[in-house]
Design a protein around this motif. Structure first.
Motif, short mmCIF file in Angstrom:
data_model
loop_
_atom_site.label_atom_id
_atom_site.label_comp_id
_atom_site.label_asym_id
_atom_site.label_seq_id
_atom_site.Cartn_x
_atom_site.Cartn_y
_atom_site.Cartn_z
N ILE A 70 28.06 31.24 -9.55
CA ILE A 70 26.57 31.45 -9.63
C ILE A 70 26.21 32.90 -9.00
N GLU A 71 25.50 33.64 -9.72
CA GLU A 71 25.14 35.06 -9.24
C GLU A 71 23.49 35.03 -9.09
N ARG A 72 23.00 35.86 -8.09
CA ARG A 72 21.74 36.09 -7.55
C ARG A 72 21.33 37.47 -8.12
N GLU A 73 20.01 37.52 -8.55
CA GLU A 73 19.58 39.04 -8.94
C GLU A 73 20.37 39.83 -9.48
N MET A 74 21.09 39.46 -10.65
CA MET A 74 21.94 40.24 -11.45
C MET A 74 21.48 40.35 -12.72
N THR A 75 21.49 41.66 -13.42
CA THR A 75 20.70 41.90 -14.71
C THR A 75 21.78 41.33 -15.78
N THR A 91 27.46 31.34 -14.65
CA THR A 91 28.18 32.54 -15.52
C THR A 91 29.36 31.88 -15.42
N THR A 92 30.17 32.20 -16.70
CA THR A 92 31.72 31.66 -16.81
C THR A 92 32.53 32.75 -16.43
N ALA A 103 26.86 40.05 -19.92
CA ALA A 103 26.64 39.97 -21.30
C ALA A 103 25.96 38.39 -21.57
N PRO A 104 25.14 38.11 -22.47
CA PRO A 104 24.51 36.92 -22.83
C PRO A 104 25.50 35.86 -22.97
N GLU A 105 26.52 36.45 -23.50
CA GLU A 105 27.53 35.12 -24.00
C GLU A 105 28.27 34.72 -22.78
N ASP A 106 28.25 35.40 -21.60
CA ASP A 106 28.82 34.88 -20.32
C ASP A 106 27.94 34.17 -19.39
N LEU A 127 11.42 33.92 -21.59
CA LEU A 127 11.53 32.60 -22.20
C LEU A 127 12.20 32.92 -23.80
N ARG A 128 11.48 33.56 -24.40
CA ARG A 128 11.76 34.03 -25.82
C ARG A 128 13.10 34.93 -25.87
N LYS A 129 13.20 36.07 -25.07
CA LYS A 129 14.34 36.83 -24.95
C LYS A 129 15.53 36.18 -24.67
N TYR A 130 15.71 35.50 -23.57
CA TYR A 130 16.75 34.81 -23.35
C TYR A 130 17.39 33.64 -24.32
N ALA A 131 16.36 33.01 -25.11
CA ALA A 131 16.70 32.26 -26.14
C ALA A 131 17.22 32.97 -27.41
N GLU A 132 16.61 34.03 -27.83
CA GLU A 132 17.13 34.85 -28.95
C GLU A 132 18.36 35.30 -28.64
N ALA A 133 18.87 35.72 -27.26
CA ALA A 133 20.09 36.42 -27.20
C ALA A 133 21.27 35.12 -26.76
N GLY A 134 20.71 33.83 -27.14
CA GLY A 134 21.46 32.56 -27.34
C GLY A 134 22.15 32.34 -25.89
#
Length: 193
Positions: A70-75, A91-92, A103-106, A127-134
């Motif tokens: 778990i991470e807090r306030e990381m881009t 994250t994994t 990266a989004p895949e992580d 909401l849209r951007k996170y979904a588009e990133a997978g």
């Protein structure tokens, strides 16, 4: 009117890119990049928001299965012109003390706790951007009468958009990204004076 400090000027005519955030030590904490524009958290954060994020982070850390962190306030570097900073993420990737973004895949889960200045971005843009990133799972936490209400979304792979998976009050129970059970009423004291 005072002149803008040099660090606020985009480094090129095309504006800001994701890697530029790491070169802005003067920028305020919680600076995001959305569509090539810097977004600053300008208003003071409410105590309710801070306590909720801390309690939720601690609770998820206690319940996380092996292989999750778990991470807090990381881009998250969604693409070249978008690097939002969620309130917390699952994250994994193993802990790296020098990491500044994921990266989004992580990322398996993103949690945004809505505040008045972030409401539009949290409810629509992110909401849209996170979904588009997978990113598979998105939680949006709203405040209702001093208590947290969690809107849970799961990514629908064929369409690439989030599908609502429930609105949780009191108890949040989810099987993904790992088995989670949270007594929401215990995250933030519900007292007003």
């Amino acid at each position: 009117m005072t002149a803008l400090p040099d660090w606020m000027r985009p480094p090129r005519a095309e504006g800001w890119f994701a890697e530029d955030l790491d070169r802005l030590p003067e920028a305020p904490r919680h600076t995001e990049l959305i569509d090539g524009a810097l977004v600053f958290m300008m208003s003071p954060q409410r105590s309710w928001h801070g306590r909720l994020v801390t309690a939720l982070t601690t609770t998820l850390m206690e319940q996380a299965s092996d292989g999750f962190d778990i991470e807090r306030e990381m881009t998250i570097r969604l693409d070249a012109r978008n690097r939002p900073e969620p309130d917390l993420l699952v994250t994994t990737k193993p802990f790296d003390p020098d990491r500044t973004w994921y990266a989004p895949e992580d990322v398996q889960l993103v949690v945004e706790v809505v505040s008045p200045e972030s409401a539009h971005r949290d409810r629509t843009v992110k909401l849209r951007k996170y979904a588009e990133a997978g990113i598979q799972h998105y939680w949006r936490v709203e405040e209702q009468d001093g208590a947290p209400v969690v809107h849970v979304y799961e990514l629908d792979e064929p369409t690439g958009v989030y599908a609502p998976a429930g609105i949780f009050r009191q108890i949040l129970e989810r099987p993904v990204p790992f088995k989670i059970k949270i007594d929401l009423s215990r995250l933030v004291p519900n007292r007003k004076s």
